[in-house]
Design a protein around this motif. Structure first.
Motif, PDB file in Angstrom:
ATOM      1  N   ASN A   2       0.814  -1.213   0.000  1.00  0.00           N
ATOM      2  CA  ASN A   2       0.000   0.000   0.000  1.00  0.00           C
ATOM      3  C   ASN A   2       0.851   1.267   0.000  1.00  0.00           C
ATOM      4  OD1 ASN A   2      -2.749  -1.135   0.070  1.00  0.00           O
ATOM      5  ND2 ASN A   2      -1.945  -2.114   1.901  1.00  0.00           N
ATOM      6  N   LYS A   3       1.577   1.452   1.069  1.00  0.00           N
ATOM      7  CA  LYS A   3       2.339   2.705   1.212  1.00  0.00           C
ATOM      8  C   LYS A   3       3.374   2.876   0.096  1.00  0.00           C
ATOM      9  CE  LYS A   3       3.971   6.118   3.976  1.00  0.00           C
ATOM     10  NZ  LYS A   3       3.195   7.095   4.720  1.00  0.00           N
ATOM     11  N   VAL A   4       4.219   1.868  -0.097  1.00  0.00           N
ATOM     12  CA  VAL A   4       5.299   2.019  -1.075  1.00  0.00           C
ATOM     13  C   VAL A   4       4.738   2.112  -2.481  1.00  0.00           C
ATOM     14  CG1 VAL A   4       7.360   0.919  -2.072  1.00  0.00           C
ATOM     15  CG2 VAL A   4       6.970   0.839   0.393  1.00  0.00           C
ATOM     16  N   PRO A  43      14.082   4.459  -4.593  1.00  0.00           N
ATOM     17  CA  PRO A  43      15.308   4.459  -3.791  1.00  0.00           C
ATOM     18  C   PRO A  43      16.228   5.599  -4.200  1.00  0.00           C
ATOM     19  CG  PRO A  43      15.335   2.674  -5.405  1.00  0.00           C
ATOM     20  CD  PRO A  43      13.963   3.280  -5.456  1.00  0.00           C
ATOM     21  N   LEU A  44      17.086   5.993  -3.272  1.00  0.00           N
ATOM     22  CA  LEU A  44      17.980   7.130  -3.505  1.00  0.00           C
ATOM     23  C   LEU A  44      19.279   6.594  -4.101  1.00  0.00           C
ATOM     24  CD1 LEU A  44      17.296   8.758  -0.012  1.00  0.00           C
ATOM     25  CD2 LEU A  44      16.096   9.184  -2.157  1.00  0.00           C
ATOM     26  N   ARG A  45      19.469   6.826  -5.376  1.00  0.00           N
ATOM     27  CA  ARG A  45      20.672   6.300  -6.035  1.00  0.00           C
ATOM     28  C   ARG A  45      21.664   7.433  -6.268  1.00  0.00           C
ATOM     29  NH1 ARG A  45      16.978   2.393  -8.447  1.00  0.00           N
ATOM     30  NH2 ARG A  45      17.861   0.344  -8.039  1.00  0.00           N
ATOM     31  N   PRO A 102       7.948   7.915  -7.953  1.00  0.00           N
ATOM     32  CA  PRO A 102       7.424   6.622  -7.501  1.00  0.00           C
ATOM     33  C   PRO A 102       8.433   5.512  -7.768  1.00  0.00           C
ATOM     34  CG  PRO A 102       6.288   7.340  -9.492  1.00  0.00           C
ATOM     35  CD  PRO A 102       7.210   8.459  -9.110  1.00  0.00           C
ATOM     36  N   ILE A 103       8.230   4.409  -7.100  1.00  0.00           N
ATOM     37  CA  ILE A 103       9.152   3.280  -7.285  1.00  0.00           C
ATOM     38  C   ILE A 103       8.918   2.628  -8.651  1.00  0.00           C
ATOM     39  CG2 ILE A 103       7.613   1.572  -6.174  1.00  0.00           C
ATOM     40  CD1 ILE A 103      10.299   0.551  -4.810  1.00  0.00           C
ATOM     41  N   PHE A 132      10.313  -2.477  -7.314  1.00  0.00           N
ATOM     42  CA  PHE A 132       9.221  -3.007  -6.501  1.00  0.00           C
ATOM     43  C   PHE A 132       9.283  -4.541  -6.489  1.00  0.00           C
ATOM     44  CE2 PHE A 132       4.762  -4.005  -5.453  1.00  0.00           C
ATOM     45  CZ  PHE A 132       4.700  -3.320  -4.263  1.00  0.00           C
ATOM     46  N   ALA A 133       9.600  -5.110  -7.621  1.00  0.00           N
ATOM     47  CA  ALA A 133       9.725  -6.578  -7.686  1.00  0.00           C
ATOM     48  C   ALA A 133      10.868  -7.047  -6.785  1.00  0.00           C
ATOM     49  CB  ALA A 133       9.953  -7.011  -9.126  1.00  0.00           C
ATOM     50  N   ARG A 134      11.965  -6.280  -6.780  1.00  0.00           N
ATOM     51  CA  ARG A 134      13.101  -6.641  -5.917  1.00  0.00           C
ATOM     52  C   ARG A 134      12.682  -6.595  -4.445  1.00  0.00           C
ATOM     53  NH1 ARG A 134      16.048  -2.960  -9.230  1.00  0.00           N
ATOM     54  NH2 ARG A 134      16.180  -4.312 -11.024  1.00  0.00           N
ATOM     55  N   LEU A 135      11.914  -5.573  -4.088  1.00  0.00           N
ATOM     56  CA  LEU A 135      11.455  -5.465  -2.699  1.00  0.00           C
ATOM     57  C   LEU A 135      10.553  -6.632  -2.326  1.00  0.00           C
ATOM     58  CD1 LEU A 135      10.462  -1.768  -1.932  1.00  0.00           C
ATOM     59  CD2 LEU A 135      12.400  -3.064  -1.078  1.00  0.00           C
TER      60      LEU A 135
END
Ligand SMILES: C[S@@+](CC[C@H](N)C(=O)[O-])C[C@H]1O[C@@H](n2cnc3c(N)ncnc32)[C@H](O)[C@@H]1O
Length: 302
Positions: A255-257, A265-267, A276-277, A282-285
């Motif tokens: 939900n949140k992410v 992520p901060l690259r 947004p991700i 997102f799949a990695r997470l």
């Protein structure tokens, strides 16, 4: 105002409750801005890493190792020493490594020890640290060996003499002020410096979704940390899931992410600002072990 960290200047700031903190004139950031240096350091970093309880429970023959990343005006480090002096029951010495690229805030804290108050009992130790880069402080039947590790933490190669930590007080400024300290690359390198047989808890004031995502993608297990006054929650991260008492949940992820416009992520060197991700991240997470087991559900509401 200067870009040279060694020449950074500060001013005293009165906070609610009659305590003082300091503010960087270079970037406008106030250290421990809500409840003040001593209280926030104790709650967020000493409490969040469960330092005393874990230090007292270590196997015989090994004392705790603390990395204090962003020594600054030493409130976090002194809170650790204060807590250990009150409740450390072992004889194994403690090793405290304070990383910073500048001693300007420490110098300011010493010059304003009366107003800031928390440095006062430790003025001789702080002076020794400032002048010689190391000192030792007695805590019960043991000593804290306290050393400054100078230099830019974001570019430092693994300084081999610094042993892997049981606790990391992670307290640079912010992703806006020093983005190099919040990147996936830095957190991945930091995760790589931890040892699997040395469970470590890292604490940070943030509750930012993007920072939490970055820590997760770097390989940490990530959870909700203690509240600090105005902030209802902060963040803890660990190489050992058993240490994370309130892990971020699958619900938080889905939900949140997924819904956030700011969860990428901060690259290092990323251009175009936050967003947004991506589907790939997102799949990695989703594949992160933290989200594989539904039994470790989280307490955080999205
Ligand atoms: C908010 S202050 C830390 C406050 C401190 N923990 C205390 O208890 O007073 C942030 C500190 O991080 C340090 N810092 C920021 N970027 C850094 C970097 N790349 N490498 C090393 N230290 C850094 C700054 O010099 C500053 O002293």
């Amino acid at each position: 105002m200067t870009d040279d960290p060694a020449r950074e200047t500060f001013e005293l700031v009165p906070l609610a409750g009659g305590v003082y903190s300091l503010r960087s004139l270079a970037n406008g950031q106030t250290f421990h801005p809500v409840v003040g240096p001593a209280a926030e350091a104790m709650r967020l970093h000493v409490g969040g890493t469960r330092l005393l309880e874990r230090a007292n429970a270590l196997p015989p023959g090994r004392g705790p190792v603390i990395w204090d990343v962003g020594l600054g005006a030493a409130a976090n480090a002194l809170a650790a020493i204060h807590a250990l002096a009150a409740g450390y029951r072992r004889t194994e010495d403690v090793f405290l490594y304070s990383h910073d690229r500048s001693l300007a805030a420490l110098e300011f804290a010493l010059a304003h020890a009366v107003e800031l108050d928390y440095p006062r009992p430790y003025e001789p130790a702080l002076r020794a640290l400032l002048d010689g880069g190391e000192t030792a402080v007695s805590v019960g039947c043991a000593r804290v060996h306290w050393r400054v590790v100078p230099g830019d933490f974001a570019v430092a190669d693994d300084p081999s003499p610094v042993p892997p930590p049981d606790a990391i007080f992670y307290d640079p400024y912010s992703p806006t002020v020093n983005p190099e300290m919040w990147t996936l690359e830095l957190f991945t390198a930091l995760r790589g410096r931890l040892r699997e047989d040395v469970p470590c808890l890292l604490t940070n004031y943030t509750r930012s979704t993007a920072v939490r995502v970055t820590l997760l993608l770097a390989g940490f297990h990530v959870g909700v940390g203690p509240s600090t006054g105005e902030k209802d929650e902060t963040t803890v991260a660990s190489n050992d899931p058993a240490l994370v008492e309130r892990p971020l949940s699958r619900d938080w992820l889905e939900n949140k992410v997924y819904a956030s416009t700011n969860a990428a992520p901060l690259r290092a060197g990323a251009t175009g600002g936050r967003g947004p991700i991506s589907e790939g991240d997102f799949a990695r997470l989703r594949g992160h072990p933290q989200f594989a087991s539904p039994s470790r559900s989280a307490t955080e509401t999205p």
